[in-house]
Write a protein that holds these residues in place. Sequence first.
Motif, short mmCIF file in Angstrom:
data_model
loop_
_atom_site.label_atom_id
_atom_site.label_comp_id
_atom_site.label_asym_id
_atom_site.label_seq_id
_atom_site.Cartn_x
_atom_site.Cartn_y
_atom_site.Cartn_z
N SER A 1 -44.91 95.35 -32.84
CA SER A 1 -46.04 95.62 -33.73
C SER A 1 -47.18 94.65 -33.41
CB SER A 1 -45.63 95.48 -35.19
OG SER A 1 -45.04 94.21 -35.42
N VAL A 2 -48.38 95.07 -33.78
CA VAL A 2 -49.58 94.30 -33.43
C VAL A 2 -50.56 94.34 -34.59
CG1 VAL A 2 -51.61 94.26 -31.91
CG2 VAL A 2 -49.37 94.79 -30.95
N ALA A 3 -51.12 93.20 -34.94
CA ALA A 3 -52.22 93.15 -35.91
C ALA A 3 -53.38 92.42 -35.25
CB ALA A 3 -51.80 92.42 -37.17
N LEU A 4 -54.53 93.07 -35.25
CA LEU A 4 -55.71 92.49 -34.60
C LEU A 4 -56.88 92.48 -35.56
CD1 LEU A 4 -55.69 94.53 -31.23
CD2 LEU A 4 -54.66 92.28 -31.63
N ASP A 5 -57.51 91.32 -35.71
CA ASP A 5 -58.79 91.28 -36.43
C ASP A 5 -59.93 91.15 -35.43
OD1 ASP A 5 -60.37 91.10 -38.87
OD2 ASP A 5 -60.73 89.00 -38.33
N VAL A 6 -59.56 90.95 -34.18
CA VAL A 6 -60.55 90.76 -33.12
C VAL A 6 -60.10 91.60 -31.92
CG1 VAL A 6 -61.37 88.46 -33.78
CG2 VAL A 6 -59.27 88.67 -32.45
N TYR A 7 -61.07 91.96 -31.09
CA TYR A 7 -60.76 92.85 -29.96
C TYR A 7 -61.69 92.50 -28.80
CZ TYR A 7 -61.14 97.21 -27.29
OH TYR A 7 -61.21 98.14 -26.28
N GLU A 8 -61.12 92.54 -27.61
CA GLU A 8 -61.86 92.15 -26.40
C GLU A 8 -63.27 92.73 -26.32
OE1 GLU A 8 -59.08 93.13 -23.20
OE2 GLU A 8 -60.03 91.58 -21.99
N GLN A 9 -63.40 94.02 -26.57
CA GLN A 9 -64.72 94.67 -26.43
C GLN A 9 -65.34 94.94 -27.80
OE1 GLN A 9 -65.86 94.78 -23.49
NE2 GLN A 9 -63.95 94.35 -22.42
#
Length: 336
Positions: A255-263
């Motif tokens: 599972s993955v939680a992201l508040d930020v993203y490369e692009q």
Amino acid sequence: MRVAVFSTKLYDRRFLDAANRGFGHDIRYFEARLDASTAALAEGFPAVCVFVNDRLDAAVLEALAKGGARLVALRCAGYNNVDLEAAERLGVSVVRVPAYSPEAVAEFTIGLILALDRNIPRAWTRVRDNNFALDGLIGRNLSGRTAGVVGTGRIGALVARTLRLGFGCEVLASDLVEDPELVAIGVRYAPVDQVLREADLITLHCPLTPGTRHLIDRDRLAAARPGVMIVNTSRGALIDTAALIGGLKSGKVGSVALDVYEQEADLFFEDLSNEIVQDDVFQRLLTFPNVLITGHQAFLTEEALSAIAETTLGSLADAEAGRALTCQITARSVRG
Ligand code: NAD
């Protein structure tokens, strides 16, 4: 001091205007993001105020300096979007807000971990559809799991402390310097590869630098525990997104939680709900049931926005009065 504020949202204006009652700066708000095509808006302003996705590369800094800017005030902690060497060369000082509210980001990180782990967003959408079935919603207890915390500065230390004392996790940590207070509560420091190999849950809290770019890559994902959870509230480019998608497709990443993203600069902070998003990598991420994404909002609390406004306007007042800039960041201070 006259200041051009870029990437202004209503909430920025609200908190900056409130704080400015105590300073009296001459603030001009621009909704535009700062880049080479908008730098001319800052012509004649001695100070420029920017946020995480404004671009302050050498060309933009040259344009700002030519237009009279001598101070760039970041209303954030991270400074990966600024060419500090170029700023120094051009005589432009750079200040940031080193610690506005680490609690805001740490609490949000814990929120993401719990929401993801216990399938809360999926459960909520089901219940709204009168679907009360529980199949597919089985979670995991946090207690007893091994959490890997990369970066135990202001935010990471709070996350490590909460996971250790609040949830009873084993906490493995990696940082350039150990925090003795964390060691005293049983947090164990180890080299980053060991942390990433042994953790059930990895949460990233180090800055984005050339050395930490794609810290999570194909090789490290291959070496990670099967079903590992990955949480990133720091900066998107700490993770190689293509490798992450590969890990999700194979099931290696649980599972993955992201508040930020490369692009994220092309997406976040804007309402694109009536548009066709062209970023296929981001769209692929959204298709996974075990991925939770928010749009860089971990900082977004009343307390944090007040502190950001106060510190930023305080730095402008210091610059205007010729006082030392306590929140200044230089290429040398970053190198240590
Ligand atoms: P901090 O400077 O207090 O802590 C960063 C820590 O990372 C330091 O202890 C440093 O020694 C460590 N570090 C540096 N390089 C490392 C490496 N290669 N491996 C392991 N550790 C390393 O910063 P902070 O206030 O805790 O913020 C952490 C990051 O969170 C910031 O860099 C910023 O990018 C991000 N952030 C995100 C949001 C958001 O809204 N999502 C808000 C604020 C900050």
